[in-house]
Structure formats: C-alpha cells, structure tokens
Design an enzyme around this catalytic site. Sequence first.
Site, PDB file in Angstrom:
ATOM      1  N   LYS A   1       0.544  14.434   0.664  1.00 55.61           N
ATOM      2  CA  LYS A   1      -0.829  14.690   0.195  1.00 55.61           C
ATOM      3  C   LYS A   1      -1.035  16.172  -0.130  1.00 55.61           C
ATOM      4  O   LYS A   1      -2.022  16.543  -0.752  1.00 55.61           O
ATOM      5  CB  LYS A   1      -1.839  14.214   1.241  1.00 55.61           C
ATOM      6  CG  LYS A   1      -1.817  12.690   1.446  1.00 55.61           C
ATOM      7  CD  LYS A   1      -2.807  12.271   2.518  1.00 55.61           C
ATOM      8  CE  LYS A   1      -2.734  10.790   2.871  1.00 55.61           C
ATOM      9  NZ  LYS A   1      -3.362   9.907   1.866  1.00 55.61           N
TER      10      LYS A   1
ATOM     11  N   LYS B   1      -8.600  13.932   4.488  1.00 51.13           N
ATOM     12  CA  LYS B   1      -7.735  12.745   4.460  1.00 51.13           C
ATOM     13  C   LYS B   1      -6.682  12.936   5.539  1.00 51.13           C
ATOM     14  O   LYS B   1      -6.574  14.025   6.105  1.00 51.13           O
ATOM     15  CB  LYS B   1      -7.057  12.598   3.100  1.00 51.13           C
ATOM     16  CG  LYS B   1      -6.395  13.890   2.593  1.00 51.13           C
ATOM     17  CD  LYS B   1      -5.763  13.716   1.213  1.00 51.13           C
ATOM     18  CE  LYS B   1      -6.747  13.805   0.093  1.00 51.13           C
ATOM     19  NZ  LYS B   1      -6.681  12.697  -0.839  1.00 51.13           N
ATOM     20  N   ARG B   2      -5.899  11.887   5.841  1.00 49.01           N
ATOM     21  CA  ARG B   2      -4.805  12.056   6.789  1.00 49.01           C
ATOM     22  C   ARG B   2      -3.964  13.262   6.379  1.00 49.01           C
ATOM     23  O   ARG B   2      -3.773  13.522   5.197  1.00 49.01           O
ATOM     24  CB  ARG B   2      -3.896  10.806   6.786  1.00 49.01           C
ATOM     25  CG  ARG B   2      -4.500   9.568   7.414  1.00 49.01           C
ATOM     26  CD  ARG B   2      -4.864   9.779   8.861  1.00 49.01           C
ATOM     27  NE  ARG B   2      -3.738  10.210   9.656  1.00 49.01           N
ATOM     28  CZ  ARG B   2      -2.961   9.385  10.360  1.00 49.01           C
ATOM     29  NH1 ARG B   2      -3.187   8.085  10.380  1.00 49.01           N
ATOM     30  NH2 ARG B   2      -1.965   9.850  11.069  1.00 49.01           N
TER      31      ARG B   2
ATOM     32  N   THR C   1      -8.706   6.408  -2.084  1.00 49.45           N
ATOM     33  CA  THR C   1     -10.043   5.830  -2.220  1.00 49.45           C
ATOM     34  C   THR C   1     -11.086   6.917  -1.983  1.00 49.45           C
ATOM     35  O   THR C   1     -12.208   6.821  -2.485  1.00 49.45           O
ATOM     36  CB  THR C   1     -10.274   4.671  -1.230  1.00 49.45           C
ATOM     37  OG1 THR C   1      -9.791   5.076   0.058  1.00 49.45           O
ATOM     38  CG2 THR C   1      -9.556   3.412  -1.678  1.00 49.45           C
TER      39      THR C   1
ATOM     40  N   HIS D   1       0.796  -1.227   0.000  1.00 46.40           N
ATOM     41  CA  HIS D   1       0.000   0.000   0.000  1.00 46.40           C
ATOM     42  C   HIS D   1       0.826   1.272   0.000  1.00 46.40           C
ATOM     43  O   HIS D   1       0.265   2.368   0.138  1.00 46.40           O
ATOM     44  CB  HIS D   1      -0.933   0.051   1.210  1.00 46.40           C
ATOM     45  CG  HIS D   1      -1.989  -1.003   1.224  1.00 46.40           C
ATOM     46  ND1 HIS D   1      -3.238  -0.816   0.690  1.00 46.40           N
ATOM     47  CD2 HIS D   1      -1.973  -2.261   1.701  1.00 46.40           C
ATOM     48  CE1 HIS D   1      -3.960  -1.915   0.851  1.00 46.40           C
ATOM     49  NE2 HIS D   1      -3.206  -2.817   1.463  1.00 46.40           N
TER      50      HIS D   1
ATOM     51  N   LYS E   1     -14.872   8.003  -3.788  1.00 48.54           N
ATOM     52  CA  LYS E   1     -16.097   8.330  -3.054  1.00 48.54           C
ATOM     53  C   LYS E   1     -16.669   9.664  -3.525  1.00 48.54           C
ATOM     54  O   LYS E   1     -17.884   9.811  -3.711  1.00 48.54           O
ATOM     55  CB  LYS E   1     -15.821   8.366  -1.538  1.00 48.54           C
ATOM     56  CG  LYS E   1     -15.446   6.997  -0.968  1.00 48.54           C
ATOM     57  CD  LYS E   1     -14.769   7.063   0.406  1.00 48.54           C
ATOM     58  CE  LYS E   1     -14.058   5.735   0.694  1.00 48.54           C
ATOM     59  NZ  LYS E   1     -13.143   5.812   1.854  1.00 48.54           N
TER      60      LYS E   1
HETATM   61  C1  26V Z   1       2.826   5.258   6.223  1.00 47.44           C
HETATM   62  C2  26V Z   1       3.878   6.094   6.506  1.00 47.44           C
HETATM   63  C3  26V Z   1       4.763   5.772   7.649  1.00 47.44           C
HETATM   64  C4  26V Z   1       6.005   6.609   7.780  1.00 47.44           C
HETATM   65  C5  26V Z   1       5.854   8.027   7.283  1.00 47.44           C
HETATM   66  C6  26V Z   1       5.199   8.140   5.946  1.00 47.44           C
HETATM   67  C7  26V Z   1       4.069   7.222   5.717  1.00 47.44           C
HETATM   68  C8  26V Z   1       3.209   7.471   4.688  1.00 47.44           C
HETATM   69  C9  26V Z   1       2.161   6.648   4.423  1.00 47.44           C
HETATM   70  C10 26V Z   1       1.957   5.531   5.188  1.00 47.44           C
HETATM   71  C11 26V Z   1       0.789   4.686   4.869  1.00 47.44           C
HETATM   72  C12 26V Z   1       1.102   3.279   4.624  1.00 47.44           C
HETATM   73  C13 26V Z   1       0.010   2.412   4.157  1.00 47.44           C
HETATM   74  C14 26V Z   1      -1.258   3.080   3.739  1.00 47.44           C
HETATM   75  O1  26V Z   1      -2.073   3.421   4.549  1.00 47.44           O
HETATM   76  N1  26V Z   1      -1.471   3.218   2.445  1.00 47.44           N
HETATM   77  C15 26V Z   1      -2.690   3.744   1.851  1.00 47.44           C
HETATM   78  O2  26V Z   1      -3.476   2.633   1.437  1.00 47.44           O
HETATM   79  C16 26V Z   1      -4.677   3.021   0.790  1.00 47.44           C
HETATM   80  C17 26V Z   1      -5.433   1.755   0.473  1.00 47.44           C
HETATM   81  O3  26V Z   1      -4.754   1.003  -0.459  1.00 47.44           O
HETATM   82  C18 26V Z   1      -4.372   3.833  -0.452  1.00 47.44           C
HETATM   83  O4  26V Z   1      -5.575   4.225  -1.049  1.00 47.44           O
HETATM   84  C19 26V Z   1      -3.530   5.044  -0.107  1.00 47.44           C
HETATM   85  O5  26V Z   1      -3.150   5.715  -1.279  1.00 47.44           O
HETATM   86  C20 26V Z   1      -2.306   4.622   0.687  1.00 47.44           C
HETATM   87  O6  26V Z   1      -1.597   5.740   1.177  1.00 47.44           O
END
Ligand code: 26V
Length: 808
Positions: A554, A548-549, A656, A358, A660
């Site tokens: 982003k 969003k987060r 996602t 992801h 929506k």
């Molecule tokens: C984790 C981290 C951890 C360290 C700092 C930066 C950072 C940035 C992003 C994440 C997220 C990791 C996994 C995640 O939540 N991915 C999300 O998964 C969604 C479902 O597939 C997808 O739609 C999003 O684009 C994706 O960010």
Amino acid sequence: MATSLSAAPVQPNKLAEEIIDTLVHRIGKDQKAARPHDWLAATILTVRNDIVEKWMDSTRDAHAKGAKRVYYLSLEFLIGRLLRDALSNLRQTRDVAAALETLGVDLAQIEEIEPDAALGNGGLGRLAACFMESLASLDLPAYGYGIRYVNGMFRQRIDDGFQVELPENWLQYGNPWEFERRESKYFIGFGGEVVGTETGHVHWKAGEGVEAVAVDTPMVGWRGKRVNTLRLWTARSLDPLQLDRFNAGDFEGALQGQTRADTLVRVLYPNDSTAAGQELRLRQEYFFSSASIQDIVRRHLQYDGDIRTLPTKAAIQLNDTHPAVAVAELMRLLVDHHDLGFDEAWDITRATFGYTNHTLLPEALESWPLPLFERLLPRHMQLVYAINAKLLREAKAKGADEAAIKAISLIDEGGERRVRMANLAFAGSHSVNGVAALHTDLMKQTVFRDLHALYPERINNKTNGITPRRWLQEANPGLASLIEEAIGPGFRDDAAELAKLDAHADDDAFQQKFAAVKRANKVALTQYLRAEMGLRLDPDAMFDVQIKRIHEYKRQLLNIIETVALYDQIRSHPEREWVPRVKLFAGKAASSYVNAKLIIKLAGDVARRINADPAIGGLLKVAFVPNYNVSLAEKIIPAANLSEQISTAGMEASGTGNMKFALNGALTIGTLDGANVEIRDHVGEDNIVIFGMTADEVAQARADGYRPRDIIDRSPELGQALSAIASGVFSPDDPDRYKGLIGGLYDTDHFMLAADFDAYAAAQREVDRRWHDAAQWNATAIRNVARVGWFSSDRTIAEYAKDIWGVL
Ligand code: 26V
C-alpha cells in the site's frame, strides 16, 4: 413484507416513556442512577423492538414466497457501530434524539460510546458489512455467517511511536444487539478417523468436537424495508464441567473443555500474520463453515424437504478462501448423510457455491499443510482427493499439459505438500469473481490462468462498492443535506441520482456551500484530534489522508518519503507559495509484520521532527492517528481533501476507501490499480491525479531485472530523503533504526517505490497547483461526489444477485 416508506409515526413522549421503561425493567436502573452506557443499552433495546418486528416480517415473507436465500460466508464482518445506522435507516434519528432530549440525554453522545464491532481486519471485512446492508436495502433475503469473536481486531495503542496491541474488549458491557439462539446448535467434529460400514458407506468418527451455537444480529436495510440476519457462531464445550475431575480437586482441569471451546472464538487472526496459530485458524475456518452449512441444509430441508433442490433455494457466496472448506463439508453431508452419489453431489455443490477472490499476492493465498489438514479433517481430505481426481481427469481430457495439471491441482506438490484453498474454491463454484476490473483481468492471467483456460466462463468481475447510507448520509450529514437542497432527496434511495449534482459543479454559490460543509467537517475533526491526542491542526490546510491497513504494497512508506522530500523543499525554498498541508496517517499493522510496524514508528518520528520545526512555519503537519477503525474512518473521510491510493499497480485488488473518499468530495492521488482505474473512468481524467507505472509496466520492469539503486542514483530528491531517514535524522535516539528498511529499497524494493517516486512527487506538486485555484478545486471535488454513485454497494449487490445468485 414491511414496506414503511416514511418514518414510523413515533411520538417523543411515548418513546421517552418506553426508554425509561426499558431502563428500569431491563437494565435495572432508575433515571437518576443511569450512566451513559445504561442509556445506550436502554435506547438500543427500545429501538430494537421495532427492528425485531420488521425482522420477523422479513423472515415470514421469505418463507411464504419460498424465496431463494443468499448466504454470505465470511470470517470477517466489520460492522462498526450499529445504533446510528439503524436509526438512520429506520428514519427515526430525529424522534429518538427528541425523546432522549426530554430525558436530558444527548443521542450523539451515547452513539459515540457504542463500541465498534471490529470483527474484521480491513477492506474484506468492511465489504461484507456494506454487502449485508445493501442486501437488506434491496429487499433480498440473506444471511451473513461468521464467527462471534470475543475479542475482535486488536486495539492499537501508540507508545513512544511504537504500535502496541491490546485486546479489544467490545463485549464488556454486553451486546444489546444480539440474540443467542440456544436451539440452533450443531456438532462440529475434529480429528478421529474414517470408518466403513457394511452398506459400503463411509462415516467420519470425529476424535473430538464442540458445539456451535448461533448468535443473531439484525441487519437493517434502508428505510427499514427489510431486516436480515447476521448469524455469528460461538462455541460451547460438549462437556463444560467434568464433575469427576472437579470432585477429585482438579478444578481447572474440570473446566478444560470450555476453555478449549472459548479459544476457538477468541480472536480474529490478522490476515497478514505469518506466525499465526495456523492450526487454530484452520479450526476456526472449519468450525464456522461446518456450522453454517449444517444450518443452511437444515433450513432447506425444513422448507423444501428435498436436498436435490438446494441450488434453487440457496446461493452460498465464499468471501475469499477462508470458508472454502465448506465445499468439502457440503460434499460430506450430501454423500455421507444424504446418500447422494459423488457426481450428483458435486453438481449440486458447484451450482450452490460462488467464490470471491480478494487478493493475488502469492503470500496471501491460503494453503494448508497436507498432514495438518488430514489430521484435523480426515474425511474432508478424502473428498478433496476425490474432487481432485475428477478435476484432473477433466483437465487431461481437455488437453491440459503437465504444467497446467500441476497448476490446477488442489494439492501443491512443490516442496511440502499443501492443500490449495483457492483451487478448491474455484473448482467447487459455478462463479469465481474478482473485485475490480483490473483485478479480474489479472486473475485470468496469473493465479487462475490454467483453471481459467479449463473453465473460461467461470471468472467474472464484480467491482466492489460501499453503502452510501453509512458513508455519505450518516458520516457526512452536512453534505447529504446540501445535496438534497440542490438535487432533491432522490439520491438517498438511488445513488446514481448523485449525477444530477454535476450541473452544480461550476455554480459559485453551490461551491461556496460545498466548501463550507467540508470546512465544518475539518473543524470537527480538528477538535476531535485535539481532544483525543492533543494535536493542533489548521482546518484551512489541505487534509491529505492515507488511512488503511499498514502494508508495504500500500506504500505508506512512499508517502512518508515524499513528505520528507517536501519538508526539505519547503526549507530550501521558503520563498515559494507552498500549500499548507496536514498529512494524516492511520492504520493497524499485523502484530508479526516487522516492517509495517517500523513504518508506523517512522511516521511518528517524521511527525515529531517536522511538527516541531519552526522553519516551516506550520506549512506541513504530520500525524499518525492511533486505533484506526470504522468509527474513526467515519470521522476522517468527510474531512479529507486528498485521498492517497498509491499501491504498486497490480497489487491492490480493489480498495474501497478510495470510493468513500471520492463520495465525500476528496480528490484522489493514485496509481492505476484496483478500482482506482474505474474511479478515473467515472470521474474523468481531469478530476483525479493519476501517476506511476501501470500493472503491465510493473510486470515488465520485474521481468527486465529491476534495479532500484540506479533509479535512486538518478533522483536527487529521493536520494536525499532516503539518506536523511537512513542516517538517523528523524531517529537521533536510535540512528540505525531505519537502516535496514531504507537499505532494502536500494537492493530489492519489491514494491517499486523508487520507480514511482519522481512521478509521485510531481503528482503532489500538480495537486498543489490545483489547490491554489479554489474554485477549480471545489468544482473537481463536487464532480467526484456526483460521479461515483456507481460505486454504491447496491449496484454491486444487484450484479451479484443477477449474475451469480439468480435472485433478481
Ligand atoms: C493478506 C495477506 C496475507 C499475507 C501477507 C500479505 C497479505 C496481503 C493482503 C491480504 C489481504 C487478503 C484479502 C483482503 O483483505 N483483500 C482486500 O479485499 C478488499 C475487498 O475486496 C479489497 O478492496 C482490497 O483491495 C483487498 O486487499
């Protein structure tokens, strides 16, 4: 199998009696004393009876057919509220509302007080929830496995513009949806040592352990076709009360075991927190992976008897690397407990697991310091080494060079040695998938380049989807009714049928009705925000939304900077025909993520200044809405006109929220990133506003030595906005507050805001132009709804089922 195609025939009076009966006998309150929460619990418990019967039917059906089961392992399930969803899927909303009305209770009101099950951070967790709903809707036997966090995602309060994190006490009134299965419990060990036996076997003697106990929640599919299980693990001490210590007067020490067990399931770690309790996170991952694998193996042996047939009866999907240790855990059970040879165990393991990636962000790829991994999981460490030896021998045999071997290895040797969970998940799975076409391509070119060369068949794409039940029918009933009026009810069962709406896009009468639904949703949101935060919004303004987060990639900051630039423009050129806009932001920042928190503060500072400025005559309003969660998204998305999907190309795996919004008739302004690319392909270039660098251009710009300062010097609009923010125009109480944040843009600008700013601002003016032509805008919005049926999670799950799990 229960296949009730029409709503169950329930009579309001009989239902009302049942609810009263539940209220009295289960909740212990009479009608007079009952408070809203009591009504909520009584309603859920009543509706639950029906669900439980369908649930048992579903379980029996899978058993009778000897069906292969899908297991979705995820550290996050962002399921939100369940009552409205369950009623809608069971087609019982009207009956229950009528029954409650006879009791003087408003269903909508009690639905609103159900707490959000916020067991996730963001997209990854919500995807797991949409998948659970689609699995049940497609009548596929499936289990979700995760952790029952006592406090899920933190609750966000905004104090003086700053984010404050509070514990989310979602279980404070109990949880009428869940069933604790005290008999389904497993020992989970940590630490200790590995010992050899006379027979040549090895055996892990754990130094400590807890018990994982299952807590089940029913997941109701569309039309109640099937009810699957979400099995979340809670932790129990094996020694909850040390009586000797208690008797000696050490009361707290006597309870220490349970306290330690509770800690395991206490909180969900923000996935982008760097200062997280690393060891506790690894313990959580092993805790739930081990319990789930033990449960899967136990169920398989109970039904089938032969461990060797596991891959024909079980497909286990790893939602990111958080459960990747399950690969080593299954190997341990097969080799140490079921006496299989290593190679045979490895074949079974790989045939059973699939892994979904992801994110490509290097800082987000999980790896564990080797000493920590070895101390906590000594037997798994041995198995990781053995898997690695096999993997690297194979790579060598296929001609991998030194650099490739280094990249493929499960152990990162550059600096402090670490166990790479993504490589373990890749090696241990027969399928590795990305979540959007672009993301999957980039996976092949970047993180998994060498593993991909070694196993070119393994990586595949499964573009994400969303459940149209929750995100259209339930969140936007007005639009759903209008669609039904125009094209009939077929889209409710098959989102692809939304395409029929295309024929109505240019129909003036339909456009009027469509616009009226959107306006009603905006009025409802306006009223909600007024009541919640005293905000006054004009429902006729364009609602421009980024929820969003909060993360630098982003680029909420890009949006805020453009807002400041627009504010300047409106003041300088009051004679132009500006489009009245409401800019809405919402989202949580990881508690340790300083810049993300500062961006929240900046949004608030900019909002305060702009909203109070009489010079712009209410043309621009900005608001940061606190405590973003699934329920808030359900209110905001149906009211949106413009959807901001503006990540640096190559960084958002899919997104996602973008789906929506489009499904609810918002236009997307976005970069060619993640699933935006495919959304453009589906809705057509004319029905989306794309701007900025492509992923290739981003990579090229970095390689060429990106110099943001030069770009800023050439863009007066950007330069002025940045100077205003940096010099304290929006933060007179602390003029230097944003010096560092803005200074970073001149020096490094890792997320390339400067490079995309002018294109973004121009795209926003293009959006303005389109807004002026209301008929054209409505036609475009309708085409978005009509053309995004493909992004249903039913389609996504059908693809997983066929290509990865072999169950369709
Ligand atoms: C984790 C981290 C951890 C360290 C700092 C930066 C950072 C940035 C992003 C994440 C997220 C990791 C996994 C995640 O939540 N991915 C999300 O998964 C969604 C479902 O597939 C997808 O739609 C999003 O684009 C994706 O960010």
